[in-house]
Design a protein around this motif. Structure first.
Motif, PDB file in Angstrom:
ATOM      1  N   UNK A  61       0.846  -1.185   0.000  1.00 21.66           N
ATOM      2  CA  UNK A  61       0.000   0.000   0.000  1.00 21.66           C
ATOM      3  C   UNK A  61       0.888   1.243   0.000  1.00 21.66           C
ATOM      4  N   UNK A  62       0.659   2.159  -0.912  1.00 18.88           N
ATOM      5  CA  UNK A  62       1.429   3.402  -1.002  1.00 18.88           C
ATOM      6  C   UNK A  62       0.582   4.553  -0.464  1.00 18.88           C
ATOM      7  N   UNK A  63       1.130   5.296   0.506  1.00 23.99           N
ATOM      8  CA  UNK A  63       0.391   6.386   1.146  1.00 23.99           C
ATOM      9  C   UNK A  63       1.230   7.657   1.111  1.00 23.99           C
ATOM     10  N   UNK A  64       0.580   8.772   0.808  1.00 24.05           N
ATOM     11  CA  UNK A  64       1.248  10.072   0.862  1.00 24.05           C
ATOM     12  C   UNK A  64       1.424  10.478   2.317  1.00 24.05           C
ATOM     13  N   UNK A  65       2.649  10.787   2.718  1.00 21.78           N
ATOM     14  CA  UNK A  65       2.890  11.241   4.082  1.00 21.78           C
ATOM     15  C   UNK A  65       2.356  12.646   4.326  1.00 21.78           C
ATOM     16  N   UNK A  66       2.110  13.373   3.250  1.00 17.35           N
ATOM     17  CA  UNK A  66       1.616  14.746   3.367  1.00 17.35           C
ATOM     18  C   UNK A  66       0.116  14.794   3.622  1.00 17.35           C
ATOM     19  N   UNK A  67      -0.636  13.985   2.872  1.00 15.90           N
ATOM     20  CA  UNK A  67      -2.096  14.045   2.943  1.00 15.90           C
ATOM     21  C   UNK A  67      -2.730  12.868   3.669  1.00 15.90           C
ATOM     22  N   UNK A  69      -3.390  10.164   2.188  1.00 15.72           N
ATOM     23  CA  UNK A  69      -4.204   9.493   1.181  1.00 15.72           C
ATOM     24  C   UNK A  69      -3.462   8.311   0.566  1.00 15.72           C
ATOM     25  N   UNK A  70      -4.181   7.208   0.398  1.00 14.04           N
ATOM     26  CA  UNK A  70      -3.613   6.072  -0.317  1.00 14.04           C
ATOM     27  C   UNK A  70      -3.570   6.415  -1.796  1.00 14.04           C
ATOM     28  N   UNK A  71      -2.394   6.319  -2.394  1.00 11.07           N
ATOM     29  CA  UNK A  71      -2.230   6.717  -3.795  1.00 11.07           C
ATOM     30  C   UNK A  71      -1.839   5.552  -4.697  1.00 11.07           C
ATOM     31  N   UNK A  72      -1.577   4.383  -4.108  1.00 11.78           N
ATOM     32  CA  UNK A  72      -1.204   3.237  -4.933  1.00 11.78           C
ATOM     33  C   UNK A  72      -1.330   1.933  -4.174  1.00 11.78           C
ATOM     34  N   UNK A  73      -1.439   0.858  -4.946  1.00  9.21           N
ATOM     35  CA  UNK A  73      -1.486  -0.477  -4.337  1.00  9.21           C
ATOM     36  C   UNK A  73      -1.028  -1.518  -5.354  1.00  9.21           C
ATOM     37  N   UNK A 153      -4.615  -3.373  15.310  1.00 10.39           N
ATOM     38  CA  UNK A 153      -4.222  -2.601  14.135  1.00 10.39           C
ATOM     39  C   UNK A 153      -5.439  -2.070  13.391  1.00 10.39           C
ATOM     40  N   UNK A 154      -6.463  -2.907  13.266  1.00  9.66           N
ATOM     41  CA  UNK A 154      -7.674  -2.487  12.569  1.00  9.66           C
ATOM     42  C   UNK A 154      -8.359  -1.340  13.311  1.00  9.66           C
ATOM     43  N   UNK A 155      -8.415  -1.424  14.623  1.00  5.83           N
ATOM     44  CA  UNK A 155      -9.008  -0.347  15.403  1.00  5.83           C
ATOM     45  C   UNK A 155      -8.239   0.957  15.214  1.00  5.83           C
ATOM     46  N   UNK A 156      -6.911   0.863  15.169  1.00  8.39           N
ATOM     47  CA  UNK A 156      -6.098   2.048  14.939  1.00  8.39           C
ATOM     48  C   UNK A 156      -6.341   2.640  13.572  1.00  8.39           C
ATOM     49  N   UNK A 157      -6.497   1.774  12.547  1.00  9.68           N
ATOM     50  CA  UNK A 157      -6.754   2.251  11.195  1.00  9.68           C
ATOM     51  C   UNK A 157      -8.120   2.919  11.111  1.00  9.68           C
ATOM     52  N   UNK A 158      -9.136   2.333  11.732  1.00 11.87           N
ATOM     53  CA  UNK A 158     -10.471   2.924  11.718  1.00 11.87           C
ATOM     54  C   UNK A 158     -10.474   4.286  12.403  1.00 11.87           C
ATOM     55  N   UNK A 159      -9.709   4.406  13.476  1.00 15.84           N
ATOM     56  CA  UNK A 159      -9.609   5.697  14.169  1.00 15.84           C
ATOM     57  C   UNK A 159      -8.944   6.734  13.276  1.00 15.84           C
ATOM     58  N   UNK A 160      -7.896   6.324  12.554  1.00 13.25           N
ATOM     59  CA  UNK A 160      -7.202   7.246  11.645  1.00 13.25           C
ATOM     60  C   UNK A 160      -8.120   7.687  10.515  1.00 13.25           C
ATOM     61  N   UNK A 163     -10.603  10.236  11.837  1.00 14.41           N
ATOM     62  CA  UNK A 163      -9.973  11.530  12.114  1.00 14.41           C
ATOM     63  C   UNK A 163      -9.430  12.198  10.851  1.00 14.41           C
ATOM     64  N   UNK A 164      -9.574  11.546   9.698  1.00 12.91           N
ATOM     65  CA  UNK A 164      -9.103  12.112   8.446  1.00 12.91           C
ATOM     66  C   UNK A 164      -7.604  12.020   8.248  1.00 12.91           C
ATOM     67  N   UNK A 165      -6.936  11.193   9.068  1.00  9.69           N
ATOM     68  CA  UNK A 165      -5.490  11.051   8.955  1.00  9.69           C
ATOM     69  C   UNK A 165      -5.102  10.000   7.918  1.00  9.69           C
ATOM     70  N   UNK A 166      -6.043   9.125   7.557  1.00 15.97           N
ATOM     71  CA  UNK A 166      -5.785   8.109   6.539  1.00 15.97           C
ATOM     72  C   UNK A 166      -6.997   8.045   5.628  1.00 15.97           C
TER      73      UNK A 166
END
Length: 208
Positions: A61-67, A69-73, A153-160, A163-166
């Motif tokens: 999974x490719x994610x922008x550290x700035x936004x 946002x997932x940008x690739x997979x 891990x899933x709970x952490x991802x759902x929280x992110x 919160x708009x962090x992921x």
């Protein structure tokens, strides 16, 4: 990767992007054939690459550290950990020398890390001395060790996400989230509710 760069040696790998071909999806606009200049992280889950009917997939999974946002997979079940590592190194170079974070809880992860190092690519996650050492090898400090289980891990991802962090884009992530539900305030895997053994109820079975 280009055949010419591969023949020169792993450290000379260079990316080649062919739209509509292969196992890579992108959610970003390309400029002169490359993603926007940014800081990126590639999280990797490594399978054995046996390509069986029930085989789990290797996923990057490719994610922008700035936004956030997932940008690739990239995903597939047909590549060995070594071959997958070569794809990920090429992908990391394509995304402006992205930071690779591979999970190394099993032998496939260790093989992956060893091959990334053989490619002379060093922008990769290192565990601190306080983190659990899964394998005693010269490269054992590379890679991330999951000590908490999938549910945490899933709970952490759902929280992110909340919160708009992921910002996920992948149907794979969406499908996996759909496999879980809240039961009396606890996040559980839906299929586990039908286990005969009371001790197994609510536990995760399979890969995620």
């Amino acid at each position: 990767h280009s055949e010419e760069s591969f023949n020169r040696g792993l450290e000379y790998l260079r990316p080649v992007w062919i739209p509509g071909v292969g196992y890579l999806e992108l959610w970003c606009d390309l400029k002169e054939g490359r993603p926007p200049m940014d800081s990126y992280t590639i999280g990797c889950d490594i399978s054995g690459g046996t390509a069986g009917v029930r085989s789990s997939q290797s996923v990057a999974h490719v994610v922008s550290n700035t936004t956030g946002e997932q940008v690739g997979e990239w995903r597939g079940s047909h590549l060995s950990p070594d071959e997958f590592a070569i794809r990920v190194v090429t992908l990391a170079k394509f995304f402006h020398n992205a930071f690779i974070v591979p999970e190394v809880n099993g032998p496939p992860g260790v093989r992956f890390v060893n091959k990334v190092i053989a490619c002379q690519y060093w922008n990769m996650y290192r565990r601190s001395k306080s983190e659990y050492e899964a394998y005693a090898s010269p490269t054992s400090k590379f890679g991330w060790v999951n000590q908490h289980g999938v549910m945490v891990l899933l709970q952490g991802m759902l929280a992110a996400i909340a919160e708009g962090k992921f910002i996920p884009r992948s149907i794979v992530i969406a499908d996996q989230i759909e496999e879980y539900e809240l039961d009396n305030g606890k996040l559980i895997h839906k299929a586990s509710k039908f286990n005969d053994s009371a001790s197994d109820k609510g536990l995760l079975h399979g890969d995620a």
